[in-house]
Motif scaffolding. Structure first.
Motif, PDB file in Angstrom:
ATOM      1  N   GLY A  79       0.803  -1.194  -0.081  1.00 14.00           N
ATOM      2  CA  GLY A  79      -0.013   0.002   0.212  1.00 14.00           C
ATOM      3  C   GLY A  79       0.818   1.225   0.011  1.00 14.00           C
ATOM      4  O   GLY A  79       0.255   2.378   0.287  1.00 14.00           O
ATOM      5  N   ASP A  80       2.085   1.051  -0.065  1.00 15.81           N
ATOM      6  CA  ASP A  80       2.831   2.483  -0.097  1.00 15.81           C
ATOM      7  C   ASP A  80       2.683   3.161  -1.673  1.00 15.81           C
ATOM      8  O   ASP A  80       2.860   2.837  -2.649  1.00 15.81           O
ATOM      9  N   TYR A  81       1.988   4.307  -1.281  1.00 18.06           N
ATOM     10  CA  TYR A  81       1.582   5.071  -2.467  1.00 18.06           C
ATOM     11  C   TYR A  81       2.641   5.460  -3.582  1.00 18.06           C
ATOM     12  O   TYR A  81       2.496   5.263  -4.543  1.00 18.06           O
ATOM     13  N   GLU A  82       3.865   5.954  -3.314  1.00 15.37           N
ATOM     14  CA  GLU A  82       4.891   6.130  -4.163  1.00 15.37           C
ATOM     15  C   GLU A  82       5.474   4.667  -4.916  1.00 15.37           C
ATOM     16  O   GLU A  82       5.449   4.960  -6.244  1.00 15.37           O
ATOM     17  N   ALA A  83       5.461   3.859  -4.185  1.00 16.91           N
ATOM     18  CA  ALA A  83       6.087   2.424  -4.934  1.00 16.91           C
ATOM     19  C   ALA A  83       4.839   2.054  -5.783  1.00 16.91           C
ATOM     20  O   ALA A  83       5.143   1.574  -6.899  1.00 16.91           O
ATOM     21  N   MET A  84       3.494   2.356  -5.571  1.00 17.61           N
ATOM     22  CA  MET A  84       2.554   1.833  -6.309  1.00 17.61           C
ATOM     23  C   MET A  84       2.187   2.502  -7.426  1.00 17.61           C
ATOM     24  O   MET A  84       2.187   2.262  -8.465  1.00 17.61           O
ATOM     25  N   ARG A  85       2.585   3.791  -7.263  1.00 18.15           N
ATOM     26  CA  ARG A  85       2.481   4.798  -8.427  1.00 18.15           C
ATOM     27  C   ARG A  85       3.686   4.391  -9.497  1.00 18.15           C
ATOM     28  O   ARG A  85       3.517   4.466 -10.652  1.00 18.15           O
TER      29      ARG A  85
END
Length: 291
Positions: A79-85
């Protein structure tokens, strides 16, 4: 040569020991027992298989693949936003990425890494057939011995495991008040961007985007010149697409995946760690990943 087949509801690349595991298909981090306990369980399964194969007259090396840390993928799946992006900017929901870039799949381990790959390839055709039959039988027996689970094949083991994961996710997460609240907000956002949202249940919302593009790919597969014969129910051969066409599909998928992430930033941060923990705990009941 036809493309390999994959499961419509989520790619599996599994066979009894052989096959491949890619970054997007890798097992979640181990459950409550931790990495050491999960690895020890896998080693016990492998030792049991090796003993059984020896009794059947075959050489077999007990082997548990060492998987890379995959730090970036681990962050994204938690759920890490930057990694997901970053992940979605290249791979979307993980549906058309392999067709658009056949060399882009991040493989953790493959069949050729196993010492048993060489052992098996040195056999005659008839011996290989007998080897495979013995390995299936020994694998099933090892799973029962170590985990108590009764399976008929690696595919059956994966099907049972995935079914129990789905049932547990739906039971424990679909009614969780905070997740329900975050899912409703994500659904409203997606509808505002023009996306179709058929269900606001947290588990369904998490799967919505990948299922939408998987349905598109399946429709393409049903129309191409590769007959869908002799495949288990729910499987199909990858559609035969020009790479330029596949890249167009991937481009649309990436846009949709990024929109989905922007709407679900808070939802995924709360949902994915819970999903990952449940998937790992249930996976451990079946001995973890593929044999």
């Amino acid at each position: 040569m036809p493309y390999r087949h994959r499961v419509a509801a989520g790619a599996l690349c599994a066979a009894m020991l052989t096959g491949c595991v890619s970054a997007t298909e890798a097992d979640p981090e181990p459950g409550a027992g931790g990495a050491d306990a999960s690895k020890q369980q896998a080693q016990r399964i492998q030792s049991a298989i090796a003993d059984c194969m020896k009794q059947q007259g075959f050489k077999y090396v007990a082997w548990v693949p060492e998987q890379d840390a995959l730090e970036e993928f681990d962050k994204a799946s938690s759920g890490d936003y930057e990694a997901m992006r970053r992940e979605r900017s290249s791979h979307g929901f993980g549906v058309f990425d392999l067709l658009a870039d056949p060399g882009g799949k991040r493989v953790v381990w493959s069949e050729s890494d196993s010492p048993n790959h060489t052992i098996k390839n040195e056999l005659s055709d008839a011996q290989r057939a007998a080897y495979d039959k013995a390995l299936t039988s020994c694998g099933n027996a090892a799973i029962k011995q170590v985990t108590g689970r009764v399976v008929t094949s690696e595919a059956d083991r994966a099907e049972q495991r995935n079914k129990l994961i789905d049932q547990t996710l739906e039971r424990e997460l679909n009614g969780e008040p905070r997740l329900v609240e975050l899912a409703a907000a994500m659904g409203d956002c997606l509808k505002g961007k023009g996306y179709r949202v058929d269900s606001l249940k947290p588990v369904d919302l998490d799967r919505r985007g990948a299922r939408e593009f998987e349905a598109q790919k399946r429709a393409l597969a049903m129309k191409d010149d590769i007959p869908e014969r002799d495949l288990p129910e729910g499987r199909y051969y990858e559609p035969r697409l020009p790479q330029a066409t596949a890249k167009q599909y991937l481009g649309r998928e990436i846009k949709a995946a990024l929109d989905d992430l922007e709407c679900g930033r808070d939802f995924y941060a709360a949902y994915l760690p819970r999903k990952r923990a449940i998937s790992a705990q249930v996976g451990d009941l079946f001995g973890g990943g593929g044999i």
